[in-house]
Design a protein around this motif. Structure first.
Motif, PDB file in Angstrom:
ATOM      1  N   LYS A   1      43.117  42.844  49.710  1.00 56.69           N
ATOM      2  CA  LYS A   1      44.442  42.339  50.089  1.00 56.69           C
ATOM      3  C   LYS A   1      44.547  42.183  51.605  1.00 56.69           C
ATOM      4  O   LYS A   1      45.079  41.192  52.104  1.00 56.69           O
ATOM      5  CB  LYS A   1      45.533  43.280  49.589  1.00 56.69           C
ATOM      6  CG  LYS A   1      45.707  43.250  48.091  1.00 56.69           C
ATOM      7  CD  LYS A   1      46.822  44.168  47.659  1.00 56.69           C
ATOM      8  CE  LYS A   1      46.941  44.159  46.143  1.00 56.69           C
ATOM      9  NZ  LYS A   1      47.975  45.080  45.678  1.00 56.69           N
TER      10      LYS A   1
ATOM     11  N   MET B   1      42.509  39.250  52.571  1.00 56.57           N
ATOM     12  CA  MET B   1      43.221  38.013  52.216  1.00 56.57           C
ATOM     13  C   MET B   1      44.294  37.689  53.252  1.00 56.57           C
ATOM     14  O   MET B   1      44.454  36.527  53.660  1.00 56.57           O
ATOM     15  CB  MET B   1      43.839  38.163  50.829  1.00 56.57           C
ATOM     16  CG  MET B   1      44.548  36.951  50.354  1.00 56.57           C
ATOM     17  SD  MET B   1      43.358  35.640  50.087  1.00 56.57           S
ATOM     18  CE  MET B   1      44.398  34.450  49.322  1.00 56.57           C
ATOM     19  N   LEU B   2      45.022  38.660  53.721  1.00 57.99           N
ATOM     20  CA  LEU B   2      46.052  38.446  54.747  1.00 57.99           C
ATOM     21  C   LEU B   2      45.431  37.980  56.062  1.00 57.99           C
ATOM     22  O   LEU B   2      45.927  37.041  56.700  1.00 57.99           O
ATOM     23  CB  LEU B   2      46.857  39.725  54.975  1.00 57.99           C
ATOM     24  CG  LEU B   2      47.855  40.098  53.883  1.00 57.99           C
ATOM     25  CD1 LEU B   2      48.451  41.469  54.154  1.00 57.99           C
ATOM     26  CD2 LEU B   2      48.953  39.053  53.812  1.00 57.99           C
TER      27      LEU B   2
ATOM     28  N   SER C   1      42.495  36.557  56.537  1.00 55.12           N
ATOM     29  CA  SER C   1      41.894  35.223  56.401  1.00 55.12           C
ATOM     30  C   SER C   1      42.973  34.147  56.355  1.00 55.12           C
ATOM     31  O   SER C   1      42.754  33.033  56.846  1.00 55.12           O
ATOM     32  CB  SER C   1      41.002  35.155  55.165  1.00 55.12           C
ATOM     33  OG  SER C   1      41.782  35.283  53.981  1.00 55.12           O
ATOM     34  N   THR C   2      44.128  34.455  55.810  1.00 57.96           N
ATOM     35  CA  THR C   2      45.224  33.487  55.783  1.00 57.96           C
ATOM     36  C   THR C   2      45.722  33.195  57.198  1.00 57.96           C
ATOM     37  O   THR C   2      45.979  32.044  57.550  1.00 57.96           O
ATOM     38  CB  THR C   2      46.383  34.015  54.912  1.00 57.96           C
ATOM     39  OG1 THR C   2      45.891  34.292  53.602  1.00 57.96           O
ATOM     40  CG2 THR C   2      47.495  32.990  54.814  1.00 57.96           C
TER      41      THR C   2
ATOM     42  N   LEU D   1      43.126  31.065  58.826  1.00 58.50           N
ATOM     43  CA  LEU D   1      43.118  29.737  58.222  1.00 58.50           C
ATOM     44  C   LEU D   1      44.281  28.897  58.756  1.00 58.50           C
ATOM     45  O   LEU D   1      44.100  27.711  59.085  1.00 58.50           O
ATOM     46  CB  LEU D   1      43.197  29.853  56.701  1.00 58.50           C
ATOM     47  CG  LEU D   1      43.036  28.571  55.908  1.00 58.50           C
ATOM     48  CD1 LEU D   1      41.632  28.009  56.117  1.00 58.50           C
ATOM     49  CD2 LEU D   1      43.284  28.828  54.437  1.00 58.50           C
ATOM     50  N   VAL D   2      45.447  29.495  58.872  1.00 56.25           N
ATOM     51  CA  VAL D   2      46.609  28.774  59.394  1.00 56.25           C
ATOM     52  C   VAL D   2      46.371  28.361  60.854  1.00 56.25           C
ATOM     53  O   VAL D   2      46.674  27.229  61.245  1.00 56.25           O
ATOM     54  CB  VAL D   2      47.890  29.626  59.250  1.00 56.25           C
ATOM     55  CG1 VAL D   2      49.041  29.039  60.052  1.00 56.25           C
ATOM     56  CG2 VAL D   2      48.281  29.755  57.790  1.00 56.25           C
TER      57      VAL D   2
END
Length: 126
Positions: free
Chosen positions: A4, A7-8, A10-11, A14-15
């Motif tokens: 989790k 995932m945060l 990498s987000t 990515l943004v």
């Protein structure tokens, strides 16, 4: 739990990469707009034999600034150098406003038309 967090993170990355790509695309589009505008300005200066008010208003109506690099008023047959500038507020590249510019040159009065253009042989002195 660790997936989790990954995932945060990498987000977020990515943004920021998408915003950087958006900045690069918008800077390229602005540069291409200035380049296309410079072709029209080149032709107008060459045809009219001067920098007319219509040419200056054309540049200003498209959101750019016209800056003369050549000092003085150019005569027919001389090379005139100018710069078109436009400001850009980037998304993530820089916090302050960027100035995107193209510098171009043209031969004044190159085209032969009803407004008094000259022949190429007259410019070369033949």
């Amino acid at each position: 739990m660790s997936y989790k967090l990954a995932m945060l993170l990498s987000t977020v990355f990515l943004v920021s990469v998408f915003l950087l790509g958006g900045d690069l695309c918008l800077i390229n589009a602005t540069y291409q707009t200035l380049d296309a505008m410079s072709l029209t300005v080149n032709q107008r200066i060459s045809r009219e034999g001067q920098i007319s008010q219509d040419t200056l208003s054309f540049v200003e109506n498209n959101g750019a600034n016209f800056v003369s690099v050549t000092s003085g008023t150019p005569a027919i047959g001389e090379t005139y150098v100018y710069r078109l500038e436009k400001e850009y507020q980037p998304l993530v590249i820089k916090k302050s406003t960027m100035k995107i510019a193209v510098t171009r040159s043209c031969v004044v009065g190159f085209y032969n038309n009803q407004k008094g253009g000259v022949e190429l042989s007259e410019i070369k002195g033949q």
